[in-house]
Design a protein around this motif. Structure first.
Motif, PDB file in Angstrom:
ATOM      1  N   CYS A  22      -0.327   8.812   8.651  1.00  0.00           N
ATOM      2  CA  CYS A  22      -1.740   8.635   8.302  1.00  0.00           C
ATOM      3  C   CYS A  22      -2.558   9.832   8.791  1.00  0.00           C
ATOM      4  CB  CYS A  22      -2.287   7.343   8.914  1.00  0.00           C
ATOM      5  SG  CYS A  22      -1.632   5.832   8.155  1.00  0.00           S
TER       6      CYS A  22
ATOM      7  N   THR B 138      -9.355   5.632   9.012  1.00  0.00           N
ATOM      8  CA  THR B 138      -9.544   4.707   7.896  1.00  0.00           C
ATOM      9  C   THR B 138      -8.209   4.395   7.214  1.00  0.00           C
ATOM     10  OG1 THR B 138     -11.778   5.534   7.473  1.00  0.00           O
ATOM     11  CG2 THR B 138     -10.682   4.371   5.665  1.00  0.00           C
ATOM     12  N   GLU B 139      -7.414   5.417   6.992  1.00  0.00           N
ATOM     13  CA  GLU B 139      -6.110   5.226   6.359  1.00  0.00           C
ATOM     14  C   GLU B 139      -5.205   4.375   7.252  1.00  0.00           C
ATOM     15  OE1 GLU B 139      -2.452   7.967   4.525  1.00  0.00           O
ATOM     16  OE2 GLU B 139      -4.308   8.899   5.247  1.00  0.00           O
TER      17      GLU B 139
ATOM     18  N   GLY C 125       0.802  -1.207   0.000  1.00  0.00           N
ATOM     19  CA  GLY C 125       0.000   0.000   0.000  1.00  0.00           C
ATOM     20  C   GLY C 125       0.836   1.258   0.000  1.00  0.00           C
TER      21      GLY C 125
ATOM     22  N   THR D 265      -6.187   2.146   9.501  1.00  0.00           N
ATOM     23  CA  THR D 265      -6.713   0.773   9.496  1.00  0.00           C
ATOM     24  C   THR D 265      -6.353   0.050   8.201  1.00  0.00           C
ATOM     25  OG1 THR D 265      -8.577   1.467  10.887  1.00  0.00           O
ATOM     26  CG2 THR D 265      -8.797  -0.618   9.712  1.00  0.00           C
ATOM     27  N   ASP D 266      -6.428   0.751   7.087  1.00  0.00           N
ATOM     28  CA  ASP D 266      -6.090   0.152   5.796  1.00  0.00           C
ATOM     29  C   ASP D 266      -4.624  -0.255   5.755  1.00  0.00           C
ATOM     30  OD1 ASP D 266      -8.644   0.426   4.895  1.00  0.00           O
ATOM     31  OD2 ASP D 266      -8.273   2.257   3.736  1.00  0.00           O
TER      32      ASP D 266
ATOM     33  N   LYS E  21      -4.318  -3.497   7.768  1.00  0.00           N
ATOM     34  CA  LYS E  21      -4.918  -4.642   7.097  1.00  0.00           C
ATOM     35  C   LYS E  21      -4.117  -5.066   5.869  1.00  0.00           C
ATOM     36  CE  LYS E  21      -9.706  -3.873   8.567  1.00  0.00           C
ATOM     37  NZ  LYS E  21     -11.086  -3.574   8.112  1.00  0.00           N
ATOM     38  N   THR E  22      -3.587  -4.094   5.142  1.00  0.00           N
ATOM     39  CA  THR E  22      -2.826  -4.399   3.930  1.00  0.00           C
ATOM     40  C   THR E  22      -1.563  -5.186   4.248  1.00  0.00           C
ATOM     41  OG1 THR E  22      -3.637  -2.358   2.909  1.00  0.00           O
ATOM     42  CG2 THR E  22      -1.740  -3.396   1.887  1.00  0.00           C
TER      43      THR E  22
END
Length: 211
Positions: A166, A170-171, A89, A173-174, A177-178
């Motif tokens: 970040c 949301t950023e 990411g 968390t992404d 997760k990535t």
């Protein structure tokens, strides 16, 4: 003085100076040195004694040249193997920047014989009844600074750096997760490093919720 005498004098001045830790992990409750905390004083001392530093990054290794400004042909070379970051990411240039920042730190650690490390600051307190496990040896051989478990530490440092950048929950968390597969592998094989990145992201998450 020759370049070796000047470096010894620079180290002596450096270790007599008072350094302040500007980094602080509120969640884990510890302070730590950031790169600028010791690079800026070191550069000032280099100027005083007549030294200059040049750091370069190649395909195989990174090098720091310490040059005697009065006799530029006198040079000390400190090197470390190149590594890589693979945060999913993130743009390749961002991963490259993380690697260069990480290795720049290690080169300065070797040059100035810095004995204070983030990994020590971030270690949890050891209970009296449980003797601490011996830490992996760090060594400098033939001008090369070697650090155990470099790949995983680089991944954690990169996650921390990009987590700090970040701008939303949301950023954040992404990003987590990535990179979940690497984080799971870290949890399995490097528990202390996993705890460090987990605690840091928990604090970042809490900060976003407070906002």
């Amino acid at each position: 003085m020759n370049v070796y005498q000047k470096l010894n004098e620079a180290r002596d001045k450096f270790h007599q100076s008072e350094l302040k830790k500007s980094g602080h992990n509120k969640f884990a409750g510890y302070s730590y040195f950031e790169l600028g905390d010791f690079v800026v004083p070191a550069l000032r001392i280099f100027k005083e004694v007549g030294l200059t530093s040049i750091i370069t990054f190649g395909k195989e290794e990174a090098q720091m040249l310490i040059v005697n400004t009065d006799k530029p042909d006198e040079v000390i070379t400190i090197s470390t193997p190149m590594s890589e970051a693979s945060l999913k990411g993130c743009h390749p240039v961002q991963n490259l920047g993380a690697v260069e920042t990480y290795l720049r730190r290690y080169l300065w650690v070797a040059a100035m014989e810095i004995v204070e490390h983030d990994s020590l600051d971030s270690s949890p307190p050891v209970k009296a009844e449980e003797p601490p496990a011996p830490a992996p040896a760090k060594k400098i051989t033939a001008g090369r600074y070697e650090e155990p478990d470099t790949k995983n530490e680089l991944f954690v440092d990169s996650m921390v750096n990009w987590g700090n950048s970040c701008t939303s929950l949301t950023e954040l968390t992404d990003l987590w997760k990535t990179n979940q597969p690497q984080i799971d592998e870290l949890k399995k094989n490097s528990k202390e490093l996993f705890k460090r990145v987990q605690e840091h992201f928990a604090q970042l998450k809490a900060n976003f919720k407070e906002e």
